[in-house]
Write a protein that holds these residues in place. Sequence first.
Motif, short mmCIF file in Angstrom:
data_model
loop_
_atom_site.label_atom_id
_atom_site.label_comp_id
_atom_site.label_asym_id
_atom_site.label_seq_id
_atom_site.Cartn_x
_atom_site.Cartn_y
_atom_site.Cartn_z
N LEU A 199 0.82 -1.21 0.00
CA LEU A 199 0.00 0.00 0.00
C LEU A 199 0.86 1.26 0.00
O LEU A 199 0.56 2.22 -0.72
CB LEU A 199 -0.93 -0.01 1.22
N GLU A 200 1.92 1.26 0.80
CA GLU A 200 2.79 2.43 0.84
C GLU A 200 3.51 2.63 -0.49
O GLU A 200 3.70 3.77 -0.94
CB GLU A 200 3.81 2.30 1.98
N ARG A 201 3.89 1.52 -1.13
CA ARG A 201 4.54 1.65 -2.43
C ARG A 201 3.56 2.24 -3.45
O ARG A 201 3.91 3.15 -4.21
CB ARG A 201 5.04 0.29 -2.90
N ASN A 202 2.32 1.73 -3.43
CA ASN A 202 1.32 2.29 -4.34
C ASN A 202 1.01 3.75 -4.02
O ASN A 202 0.84 4.59 -4.92
CB ASN A 202 0.02 1.48 -4.27
N TYR A 203 0.95 4.05 -2.74
CA TYR A 203 0.67 5.43 -2.32
C TYR A 203 1.78 6.37 -2.77
O TYR A 203 1.52 7.46 -3.30
CB TYR A 203 0.50 5.47 -0.81
N LEU B 212 1.59 6.96 -6.45
CA LEU B 212 0.54 7.91 -6.79
C LEU B 212 0.96 9.34 -6.45
O LEU B 212 0.61 10.29 -7.16
CB LEU B 212 -0.77 7.55 -6.07
N ILE B 213 1.69 9.50 -5.35
CA ILE B 213 2.19 10.83 -4.99
C ILE B 213 3.12 11.34 -6.08
O ILE B 213 3.02 12.50 -6.53
CB ILE B 213 2.92 10.78 -3.64
N GLU B 214 4.02 10.47 -6.53
CA GLU B 214 4.93 10.88 -7.60
C GLU B 214 4.16 11.17 -8.89
O GLU B 214 4.47 12.13 -9.61
CB GLU B 214 5.98 9.79 -7.84
N MET B 215 3.17 10.35 -9.16
CA MET B 215 2.39 10.56 -10.38
C MET B 215 1.62 11.88 -10.32
O MET B 215 1.50 12.59 -11.34
CB MET B 215 1.42 9.40 -10.59
N ASP C 193 10.65 7.33 -1.59
CA ASP C 193 10.87 6.52 -2.76
C ASP C 193 10.03 5.24 -2.66
O ASP C 193 10.04 4.58 -1.62
CB ASP C 193 12.35 6.15 -2.89
N PRO C 194 9.29 4.85 -3.67
CA PRO C 194 8.42 3.66 -3.56
C PRO C 194 9.17 2.37 -3.32
O PRO C 194 8.64 1.45 -2.68
CB PRO C 194 7.71 3.63 -4.92
#
Length: 846
Positions: A153-157, A160-163, A243-244
Amino acid sequence: LEVSKLLFPHHPSPTCLCCGPPTSQTLRHTTMGTLFRSEPMHLVRLFVQIEAARNTVDELGKAGFIQFRDLNPNANAFQRNFVNEVRRAEDMEKKLRYFQTMIERAGIPYDENLKNTNDALAEFDNRQIEQLEVHFEELEREISQLSQNQETLERNYNELIEMSHVLEKDESFFGQGPSHSPPFGYEPEHSPLLAEAGINMSLGLLTGVIPRSKVPSFERVLWRTTRGNLFFRTAEIEDDIKDPSTGQEIEKNVFVVLYQGRQAEVKIRKLCDAFQANLYPCPEAAEERANTRMQVKTRLDDLRRVLDQTRSHSLRLLNTIASQLTVWKAQVIREKSIYHTMNLFNYDVGRRCLIAEGWCPNNDKDMAIINSALDLAERRSVGIARTALQIIPSHEAPPTYYKTNEFTEQFQQLIDSYGMARYQEVNPAPFAIVTFPFLFGVMFGDIGHGFLFLLTSLAMLWIYPKIKDQKINEMLVMLFSGRYLIVLMSFFAIYCGALYNECFGLPTAIFPTNWSFGTLTNETISSSTYASRTDPNYAYPFGVDYYWKVSANELFFYNSLKMKMSVIMGIIQMLFGLVLSLLNQIYFMKPLNFVFEWIPQVVFMLSIFGYMDLLIIYKWLTNWAGQNPPQLLNLMIAMILYPWENAPEYQMYGGQHTVQVILLILAFISVPLMLLPKPFILRYLHNKKMRAQSHGTSLLEEDGKESVSSVSSGGHGEHGEEFDFSEVFIHQIIHTIEYVLGCISNTASYLRLWALSLAHAQLSEVFWERVMVFMFQQGGFFAVFIGWSVWAGLTVGILLLMESLSAFLHALRLHWVEFQNKFYMGDGYKFTPFSYSAVFTEYVPA
């Protein structure tokens, strides 16, 4: 031998003419041990039913009074009976370490100290430990799953922040006209192909996020790879973002690359992977970009809620584990130590029981605790016979065990650092309680410095109860462990400083002086003017008269006083060591050592060094007015090198030459007495024993004591040990030479008391005169303040820290070498019973 019978009328046989360690048989009839001698021990054997073995060892671990022996010395760790149980406990311990790592990562506080709590020592059986193992597996599975879900979830979050940043920055990129400039200072070898051909072709788009530190090199490599056929723009992200892939917060930039061709896209993507740049899709149309931003925002809100719930659930679970982690760890370590101990036992297949052997104290109080533990184990193991305890004879030297408290433990550790005392030999620790801080005070004597030291030690006593349960630096732990020792060192430093009449290197006029220059004034007094005593019947009440500190011959006076005082103290302490050696000879019933070692040693030391001390005291007590007293050092040299000459310049009393010749003869006779008789007597006793055995007789006593052959050769083995006359004789030669030369070197070694004391006083005086007095003479507040600051820094840094450490080490050396080598063997081994308190204290994670 007849003399030995008179000296030791209760000595049952010549078998104790040994120099080896005592055994549990030779000291069977002993009384309650004290700090003066170690506790009496005996070897016990336990017959434990296999079903009750775990509960029995558990209760004995709570009692902590049996040191078990390994009855399977040739079996490795994988050949033991309970290797599976130990492995299971180690697996549980591994899971607990995983829990601890996750708790520390979450920043949850927990108690790291293992304690003998009631929860940790609560009764639990195999069924409960199995339930705990299953519970650990479930917790590990749940935590692992939560951790993986949270990481995903944190990696996806983070993606999305970077996106969202990419979409925001790309909007500004596309709102500007296309422009391009090569990197600063870069000159391409060829012109861009598009500009050269002038062809309008469709361009590809790649956008993403890259660490800010890698932007310059990334841009340069892109330019060279595509030969300038690209459009590259970057924009900084204001906030640090995670960083993801790594989860670390770093500074990043959004970049946009416009390129031409499929090959260029493949190269750029490979470069993005190499520079750890994350690529994200970006629609070309503004409306699509706006819709995508809304979708990303919605997904971020949803992910944020899911992450909060996941973190909350994970924290609740880890908090629950943290509250029980210390107790669980104590229980697992306890279980592991139980089966480690049971692996030392021998398994009797026929009786289906375990046989254990171990040392325990031989006194009613401790034996009652052991029996009470066995009774509790019987009640826990319903329907199982009680463990049988049997005292068995042994020819091995028992372990050494002292019962200490918080105060005496510090001094016992000083002695144990040199070597553990042999079983029931005299322990130097009770005497070191006084002599060690006193010798420190002799070298560190100063009222002011001792008082500062005392304030520091009292502050340590006040602070220690507040921090003893906290995790502090290892050096601080060592320092606080000697807090009572430092208090005594401070008191003796003040006491010796009062004797020297020195306070920060300056004299204190507490009592009136007995010296005066009469009617002379300061202008008429010179360095060659002698003071006179005002009252011949008056003596300075305590210590040194302060007038000596202002005299021109101060250094000569203190030099003579402290040097002779050091020699007297050294001889007294070494003679006291010989007295303790006599107590060992009597206690262990060694008449041969008494007659042919102790007596010659005392005679040799008193004939030369004891006589020198008497001459020092005689010279101090004699009024030499109008006479030129002899130099004692020259007198002693002449006494040894020219014994038959009666030089008048060395005469101190009537009949001196005759006394000195007699003392020298006694000293020279004592050397062969130490060297020759004992080896030949031991060989005679050995041959006598061999002849008796050849006729079918035995010299063993009914109480089962060791034979002459085993004890006379050192007592380090059991029956059947051969007697080697050459080895015994060489050992006696070394012992004799070591003692004779040691008397000289040890006496000289005590001169360190004089040297360090004099150096301490001179440094204190130099710091005061060259810093404080000099700055006072300059005048002004700032000059005085600077002078005081420098003087205080030198006093604390050099005199209080460096000098105190030096005096401590020298005092330690005098006890270990000069004092203890007169009586202390130090070749024993410590009593280390199986005890949960020790297991928890010494626990180190695997």
